[in-house]
Scaffold this motif. Structure first.
Motif, short mmCIF file in Angstrom:
data_model
loop_
_atom_site.label_atom_id
_atom_site.label_comp_id
_atom_site.label_asym_id
_atom_site.label_seq_id
_atom_site.Cartn_x
_atom_site.Cartn_y
_atom_site.Cartn_z
N VAL A 208 0.79 -1.55 0.03
CA VAL A 208 -0.06 -0.35 -0.28
C VAL A 208 0.87 1.27 -0.25
O VAL A 208 0.54 2.29 -0.61
N LEU A 209 2.27 1.73 0.83
CA LEU A 209 2.63 2.64 0.81
C LEU A 209 3.30 2.92 -1.24
O LEU A 209 3.39 3.80 -0.95
N HIS A 210 3.31 1.93 -1.58
CA HIS A 210 3.77 2.19 -2.96
C HIS A 210 3.18 2.34 -3.76
O HIS A 210 3.36 3.65 -4.45
N ASN A 211 2.05 1.84 -3.97
CA ASN A 211 0.76 2.22 -4.42
C ASN A 211 0.44 3.24 -4.03
O ASN A 211 -0.01 3.90 -5.13
N ARG A 212 -0.06 3.83 -2.51
CA ARG A 212 -0.35 5.10 -2.62
C ARG A 212 1.14 6.23 -2.25
O ARG A 212 0.27 6.97 -1.11
N TYR A 213 1.90 6.45 -2.53
CA TYR A 213 2.95 6.95 -2.20
C TYR A 213 2.05 8.88 -2.71
O TYR A 213 2.57 9.35 -1.55
N LYS A 214 1.33 8.72 -3.25
CA LYS A 214 1.04 10.11 -3.62
C LYS A 214 0.13 10.58 -2.29
O LYS A 214 0.77 11.98 -2.33
N ASN A 215 -0.67 9.88 -2.01
CA ASN A 215 -1.84 10.51 -1.16
C ASN A 215 -0.83 10.89 -0.08
O ASN A 215 -0.97 11.15 0.49
N ILE A 216 -0.81 9.16 0.37
CA ILE A 216 0.68 9.42 1.78
C ILE A 216 1.30 11.31 1.83
O ILE A 216 1.46 12.04 2.38
N ARG A 217 2.05 11.20 0.74
CA ARG A 217 3.68 12.87 0.19
C ARG A 217 2.06 14.08 0.84
O ARG A 217 2.40 14.60 1.15
N ARG A 218 1.31 14.12 0.72
CA ARG A 218 -0.13 15.01 0.54
C ARG A 218 -0.39 15.22 1.77
O ARG A 218 -0.88 16.38 2.31
N ALA A 219 -0.88 13.47 2.84
CA ALA A 219 -1.20 13.90 3.15
C ALA A 219 -0.07 14.35 4.33
O ALA A 219 -0.10 14.74 6.03
N MET A 220 0.95 14.08 4.51
CA MET A 220 2.49 14.35 5.51
C MET A 220 2.24 15.75 4.81
O MET A 220 2.69 16.41 5.96
N LYS A 221 2.68 16.13 4.09
CA LYS A 221 2.63 17.97 3.51
C LYS A 221 1.23 18.50 4.48
O LYS A 221 1.69 19.84 5.17
N ASP A 222 0.37 18.23 3.98
CA ASP A 222 -0.87 18.18 5.38
C ASP A 222 -0.70 18.52 6.31
O ASP A 222 -1.34 19.18 7.18
N MET A 223 -0.34 17.30 6.80
CA MET A 223 0.03 17.50 8.21
C MET A 223 0.58 17.83 8.93
O MET A 223 0.99 18.57 10.46
N ILE A 224 2.39 18.01 8.26
CA ILE A 224 3.28 18.82 8.62
C ILE A 224 2.88 20.57 8.68
O ILE A 224 2.34 20.91 10.10
N LEU A 225 2.09 21.02 7.67
CA LEU A 225 1.65 22.31 7.39
C LEU A 225 -0.16 22.69 8.40
O LEU A 225 0.30 23.65 9.43
N GLY A 226 -0.85 21.75 9.01
CA GLY A 226 -1.20 22.13 9.67
C GLY A 226 -1.10 21.99 11.11
O GLY A 226 -2.04 22.62 11.86
N THR A 227 0.26 20.70 11.86
CA THR A 227 0.02 20.76 12.68
C THR A 227 1.36 21.85 12.78
O THR A 227 1.13 22.30 14.34
N PHE A 228 2.39 22.06 11.89
CA PHE A 228 3.09 23.31 12.78
C PHE A 228 3.44 24.24 11.72
O PHE A 228 4.23 25.50 12.37
N PHE A 229 2.31 25.39 10.78
CA PHE A 229 2.71 26.43 10.55
C PHE A 229 0.90 26.48 10.66
O PHE A 229 0.07 27.38 9.69
N GLN A 230 -0.01 26.43 12.08
CA GLN A 230 -1.65 26.89 11.78
C GLN A 230 -0.94 27.96 12.14
O GLN A 230 -0.31 29.22 12.34
N PRO A 231 -2.57 29.31 11.29
CA PRO A 231 -2.24 30.18 11.55
C PRO A 231 -2.33 31.63 12.93
O PRO A 231 -1.56 32.52 12.95
N GLU A 232 -2.92 30.68 13.94
CA GLU A 232 -3.16 31.09 15.35
C GLU A 232 -1.34 31.79 15.81
O GLU A 232 -1.15 32.05 16.41
N PHE A 233 -0.98 30.28 15.70
CA PHE A 233 0.92 30.50 16.65
C PHE A 233 1.97 31.38 15.78
O PHE A 233 2.53 31.74 16.24
#
Length: 186
Positions: A25-50
């Motif tokens: 699944v990691l190989h087959n869905r790597y595009k979705n996983i990398r997008r989810a990683m980016k969204d998680m990093i942005l959402g967690t570490f770069f919140q507008p309030e912070f």
């Protein structure tokens, strides 16, 4: 037995096993996983309030550590700074206002020794006050939403470079380091 099942399940994430649905699944869905990683990093570490509190605080600290007042003062008292002040004062003396002042008995050239320290002091005091004004202004040119959008664009571009192999290595490191106990306990 359950430890073996857990190990088998984890291996199925990483490797494609012929005729086993869902394996690799990691190989087959790597595009979705990398997008989810980016969204998680942005959402967690770069919140507008912070960002709205962190960035201005860090800018103030950077300005304080840079000691702008001292650097401006050092520049203005240097030969280059003094030459710039002299040029501006000479330009003022040769302007219509300067000539008008001379008709009233005021020689701008004689004011240089008095005016120069005032200019140096004013510009030295201006730096920290200007920074505070910019950071506290309701119409601040500090656009943190634009900064976050830039981070998003940057991360999107960088994520295009993330390959299935890289995703596999990242996930393997996380699973091996933090979920190894799952295999043992099943």
């Amino acid at each position: 037995s359950s430890g073996i099942n857990a190990e088998y399940g984890i291996q199925m994430l990483f490797y494609k096993i012929p005729l086993v649905y869902g394996s690799g699944v990691l190989h087959n869905r790597y595009k979705n996983i990398r997008r989810a990683m980016k969204d998680m990093i942005l959402g967690t570490f770069f919140q507008p309030e912070f960002l709205n509190t962190y960035i201005p605080q860090k800018l103030r600290e950077a300005v304080s550590e840079a000691d702008l007042e001292m650097k401006i003062n050092a520049f203005l008292t240097s030969d280059t700074g003094q030459r710039m002040i002299d040029e501006k004062l000479d330009k003022m003396a040769n302007s219509p206002d300067g000539r008008l002042a001379e008709t009233m008995g005021v020689n701008v050239g004689k004011f240089k020794p008095v005016v120069k320290p005032v200019i140096v002091s004013f510009l030295s005091d201006l730096a920290p006050n200007l920074v505070n004004y910019i950071l506290e202004s309701k119409t601040s040119s500090l656009n943190l939403h634009k900064l976050r959008d830039e981070l998003n664009r940057y991360m999107s571009e960088r994520m295009l470079e993330v390959t299935p192999k890289m995703i596999k290595e990242i996930m393997y490191a996380v699973v091996l380091q933090y979920l190894g106990w799952l295999v043992v306990w099943g």
